[in-house]
Design a protein around this motif. Structure first.
Motif, PDB file in Angstrom:
ATOM      1  N   HIS A  57      33.688  50.144  43.460  1.00 15.78           N
ATOM      2  CA  HIS A  57      34.839  50.476  44.257  1.00 15.78           C
ATOM      3  C   HIS A  57      34.674  50.576  45.704  1.00 15.78           C
ATOM      4  O   HIS A  57      35.396  50.190  46.651  1.00 15.78           O
ATOM      5  N   ALA A  60      34.388  47.061  46.902  1.00 20.11           N
ATOM      6  CA  ALA A  60      35.563  46.397  47.039  1.00 20.11           C
ATOM      7  C   ALA A  60      36.243  46.993  48.177  1.00 20.11           C
ATOM      8  O   ALA A  60      37.101  46.121  49.036  1.00 20.11           O
ATOM      9  N   THR A  64      37.835  44.746  51.125  1.00 22.50           N
ATOM     10  CA  THR A  64      39.353  45.027  51.649  1.00 22.50           C
ATOM     11  C   THR A  64      39.471  45.103  53.177  1.00 22.50           C
ATOM     12  O   THR A  64      40.328  44.571  53.745  1.00 22.50           O
ATOM     13  N   VAL A 186      36.869  40.980  46.903  1.00 24.97           N
ATOM     14  CA  VAL A 186      37.612  42.262  46.289  1.00 24.97           C
ATOM     15  C   VAL A 186      37.966  42.001  44.903  1.00 24.97           C
ATOM     16  O   VAL A 186      37.695  42.769  44.268  1.00 24.97           O
ATOM     17  N   GLU A 187      38.531  40.803  44.707  1.00 23.53           N
ATOM     18  CA  GLU A 187      39.092  40.504  43.299  1.00 23.53           C
ATOM     19  C   GLU A 187      38.011  40.621  42.262  1.00 23.53           C
ATOM     20  O   GLU A 187      38.097  41.349  41.183  1.00 23.53           O
ATOM     21  N   LYS A 189      35.021  42.219  42.596  1.00 22.18           N
ATOM     22  CA  LYS A 189      34.408  43.471  42.508  1.00 22.18           C
ATOM     23  C   LYS A 189      35.449  44.529  41.673  1.00 22.18           C
ATOM     24  O   LYS A 189      34.981  45.129  40.943  1.00 22.18           O
ATOM     25  N   LEU A 190      36.642  44.434  41.924  1.00 19.49           N
ATOM     26  CA  LEU A 190      37.463  45.124  41.156  1.00 19.49           C
ATOM     27  C   LEU A 190      37.635  44.799  39.733  1.00 19.49           C
ATOM     28  O   LEU A 190      37.985  45.551  38.625  1.00 19.49           O
ATOM     29  N   TRP A 250      45.268  47.254  47.173  1.00 17.43           N
ATOM     30  CA  TRP A 250      44.627  46.975  48.288  1.00 17.43           C
ATOM     31  C   TRP A 250      45.103  45.863  49.159  1.00 17.43           C
ATOM     32  O   TRP A 250      46.043  44.996  48.792  1.00 17.43           O
TER      33      TRP A 250
END
Length: 344
Positions: A57, A60, A64, A186-187, A189-190, A250
């Motif tokens: 998180h 990410a 972001t 980001v995508e 890691k999420l 995000w």
């Protein structure tokens, strides 16, 4: 996003210290009731998984903020490219008009230039008329020379503007690629964080959710009535309180969803104040003050890289957008290491 269960690093996070002491007391009580290492063993993998989710998180959120910065850069470049292209188009129109003017004069001279000026004088019945015409032609020649010089100058300027526009376009494409790269980061890691959370047993997943909420669930704490430092800070704090309960999204800056810096930017926009988009830039958007002097509406940035941000509300509390899956909520100001407190 790092875990919000860390002890406070600041003088205003007495609630965080109380939480730590309560946890220690609970652990002591558990030991007194005969808890054994064997009983704790099954929870070790879950604890490691939860720590990994926290780390993902945080990574990410850092990605972001890089995404937000790249997108902000791309928007600025798009505006600059559009202005440059418009300027080039106007410059080309001016050059075309000058060329038309020069072409008209050149055509007229060609059509009347078959007779040598000295012979034309000899053949002229009225030498005074010829001299007047010659003077006019000289002036026309001077204007033509001036127009030609201006044309060449504008052509050089236009060439420079075109080169600058081409460089901006190249930079814009690079920024667009950077936006896409950070978005993928980001995508990814999420998605990994969601996969890890889904791998936990239901009880452990519920425990993670309870620990993340820290028992607050968006309910306003008893604030201490501390006044804001200014009218616009008060209005921004009021807007942030009104956003409590809305989801973390995000890359979003309201009004239906927010990431951390999007919430702060949107809240101040409701007060008529424009702030930068990223948490790092927001940390430098005003005057730095000690945490002990924080008032409602002050901006609190976190971690060494200022990759998270919230808004101080009083009574040792901030409102912030924590991470995907959690809503905008109140948390102790010392939930993680404070980078800076900024008064706009």
């Amino acid at each position: 996003m790092v875990s919000h269960r860390r002890p406070s690093q600041t003088g205003l996070a007495s609630s965080a210290r109380t939480t730590v002491l309560s946890a220690a007391a609970a652990a002591t009580a558990a030991a007194g009731l005969g808890a054994t290492p064997a009983g704790a063993e099954p929870r070790e993998p879950a604890r490691a998984t939860r720590a990994q989710v926290d780390r993902l998180h945080q990574e990410a959120e850092q990605a972001t903020e890089r995404f937000n910065k790249a997108r902000e850069d791309a928007a600025r470049l798009r505006e600059r490219v559009a202005h440059a292209q418009d300027s080039v188009a106007r410059g080309q129109e001016r050059i075309n008009r000058m060329r038309d003017t020069l072409g008209t004069v050149a055509g007229a001279q060609y059509r009347s230039g078959g007779v040598d000026p000295a012979l034309e004088l000899l053949l002229s019945a009225d030498p005074d008329t010829y001299l007047d015409r010659a003077a006019v032609l000289d002036r026309v020649g001077e204007r033509q020379a001036h127009t030609l010089s201006e044309l060449r100058s504008r052509q050089r300027d236009l060439g420079q503007e075109r080169a600058e526009a081409a460089r901006d376009l190249t930079e814009l494409e690079r920024s667009r690629a950077e936006v896409a790269r950070h978005k993928r980061s980001v995508e990814r890691k999420l998605a990994e964080a969601r996969r890890l959370l889904n791998s936990l047993p239901d009880a452990e997943r519920d425990a993670f959710d309870r620990a993340s909420r820290s028992g607050r669930d968006g309910v306003p704490p008893g604030l201490d009535g501390l006044p804001a430092s200014s009218r616009h800070a008060s209005a921004a704090a009021l807007a942030a309180r009104g956003a409590v309960g809305r989801p973390y999204v995000w890359g979003a800056s309201g009004p239906s969803g927010f990431d951390c810096s999007g919430l702060v930017q949107w809240s101040y926009a409701q007060a008529g104040v424009g702030l930068p988009r990223t948490s790092q830039a927001q940390a430098n958007a005003g005057r730095r003050i000690p945490l002990s002097e924080a008032r409602p509406g002050d901006i609190v940035t976190y971690r060494g890289d200022a990759s998270h941000v919230g808004m101080y509300m009083g009574n040792g509390q901030v409102v912030h957008a924590p991470y995907p899956g959690a809503s905008v909520r109140y948390d102790p100001v010392g939930m993680m290491p404070v980078h800076a407190v900024t008064r706009v």
